[in-house]
Design a protein around this motif. Structure first.
Motif, mmCIF file in Angstrom:
data_model
loop_
_atom_site.group_PDB
_atom_site.id
_atom_site.type_symbol
_atom_site.label_atom_id
_atom_site.label_comp_id
_atom_site.label_asym_id
_atom_site.label_seq_id
_atom_site.Cartn_x
_atom_site.Cartn_y
_atom_site.Cartn_z
ATOM 1 N N MET A 1 0.810 -1.193 0.000
ATOM 2 C CA MET A 1 0.000 0.000 0.000
ATOM 3 C C MET A 1 0.859 1.264 0.000
ATOM 4 N N PHE A 2 2.074 1.143 0.433
ATOM 5 C CA PHE A 2 2.951 2.318 0.475
ATOM 6 C C PHE A 2 3.434 2.726 -0.912
ATOM 7 N N LEU A 3 3.375 1.817 -1.883
ATOM 8 C CA LEU A 3 3.804 2.148 -3.244
ATOM 9 C C LEU A 3 2.724 2.878 -4.043
ATOM 10 N N ILE A 4 1.481 2.618 -3.726
ATOM 11 C CA ILE A 4 0.379 3.169 -4.527
ATOM 12 C C ILE A 4 0.324 4.692 -4.488
ATOM 13 N N PRO A 5 0.446 5.353 -3.324
ATOM 14 C CA PRO A 5 0.411 6.820 -3.354
ATOM 15 C C PRO A 5 1.553 7.432 -4.184
ATOM 16 N N ARG A 6 2.689 6.763 -4.198
ATOM 17 C CA ARG A 6 3.827 7.327 -4.914
ATOM 18 C C ARG A 6 3.762 7.051 -6.418
ATOM 19 N N PHE A 7 3.474 5.790 -6.798
ATOM 20 C CA PHE A 7 3.492 5.414 -8.215
ATOM 21 C C PHE A 7 2.102 5.305 -8.831
ATOM 22 N N GLN A 8 1.089 5.464 -8.045
ATOM 23 C CA GLN A 8 -0.315 5.447 -8.463
ATOM 24 C C GLN A 8 -0.685 4.136 -9.136
ATOM 25 N N TYR A 9 -1.353 4.210 -10.274
ATOM 26 C CA TYR A 9 -1.895 3.004 -10.902
ATOM 27 C C TYR A 9 -0.798 2.064 -11.387
ATOM 28 N N LEU A 10 0.361 2.570 -11.716
ATOM 29 C CA LEU A 10 1.467 1.726 -12.149
ATOM 30 C C LEU A 10 1.866 0.744 -11.040
ATOM 31 N N ALA A 11 1.809 1.170 -9.795
ATOM 32 C CA ALA A 11 2.112 0.282 -8.673
ATOM 33 C C ALA A 11 1.088 -0.842 -8.588
ATOM 34 N N VAL A 12 -0.168 -0.539 -8.845
ATOM 35 C CA VAL A 12 -1.207 -1.564 -8.826
ATOM 36 C C VAL A 12 -0.959 -2.585 -9.929
ATOM 37 N N ILE A 13 -0.574 -2.123 -11.095
ATOM 38 C CA ILE A 13 -0.312 -3.014 -12.222
ATOM 39 C C ILE A 13 0.829 -3.975 -11.889
ATOM 40 N N PHE A 14 1.874 -3.508 -11.235
ATOM 41 C CA PHE A 14 3.003 -4.367 -10.905
ATOM 42 C C PHE A 14 2.740 -5.240 -9.678
ATOM 43 N N CYS A 15 1.972 -4.755 -8.733
ATOM 44 C CA CYS A 15 1.717 -5.521 -7.508
ATOM 45 C C CYS A 15 0.728 -6.660 -7.726
ATOM 46 N N GLU A 16 -0.173 -6.505 -8.642
ATOM 47 C CA GLU A 16 -1.215 -7.518 -8.856
ATOM 48 C C GLU A 16 -0.646 -8.901 -9.196
ATOM 49 N N PRO A 17 0.281 -9.046 -10.149
ATOM 50 C CA PRO A 17 0.839 -10.383 -10.411
ATOM 51 C C PRO A 17 1.596 -10.965 -9.213
ATOM 52 N N VAL A 18 2.249 -10.117 -8.452
ATOM 53 C CA VAL A 18 2.965 -10.589 -7.267
ATOM 54 C C VAL A 18 1.976 -11.152 -6.250
ATOM 55 N N ILE A 19 0.883 -10.457 -6.042
ATOM 56 C CA ILE A 19 -0.143 -10.916 -5.104
ATOM 57 C C ILE A 19 -0.738 -12.230 -5.592
ATOM 58 N N TRP A 20 -1.022 -12.349 -6.872
ATOM 59 C CA TRP A 20 -1.576 -13.592 -7.429
ATOM 60 C C TRP A 20 -0.607 -14.747 -7.246
ATOM 61 N N PHE A 21 0.680 -14.508 -7.437
ATOM 62 C CA PHE A 21 1.664 -15.569 -7.267
ATOM 63 C C PHE A 21 1.625 -16.120 -5.847
ATOM 64 N N PHE A 22 1.648 -15.233 -4.860
ATOM 65 C CA PHE A 22 1.641 -15.692 -3.471
ATOM 66 C C PHE A 22 0.319 -16.367 -3.108
#
Length: 55
Positions: A1-22
């Motif tokens: 959640m700390f990445l989203i305010p800084r990188f906005q939607y781009l952080a969500v795009i990169f975090c989503e596959p990581v979350i799915w993997f785990f």
């Protein structure tokens, strides 16, 4: 959640596959530890052993 305010939607795009993997790892672990799945694996081994022995 700390990445989203800084990188906005781009952080969500990169975090989503990581979350799915785990989550996939957790689901596979839960699936393999399921008693019904384990019973099916043991049954397959018994069937294969009977086929090899010719029963």
């Amino acid at each position: 959640m700390f990445l989203i305010p800084r990188f906005q939607y781009l952080a969500v795009i990169f975090c989503e596959p990581v979350i799915w993997f785990f989550m996939d790892v957790e689901l596979l672990w839960a699936f393999w530890r399921n008693p019904k799945v384990l019973a099916g694996k043991q049954e397959e081994k018994v069937c294969e052993a009977k086929k090899i022995k010719g029963e």
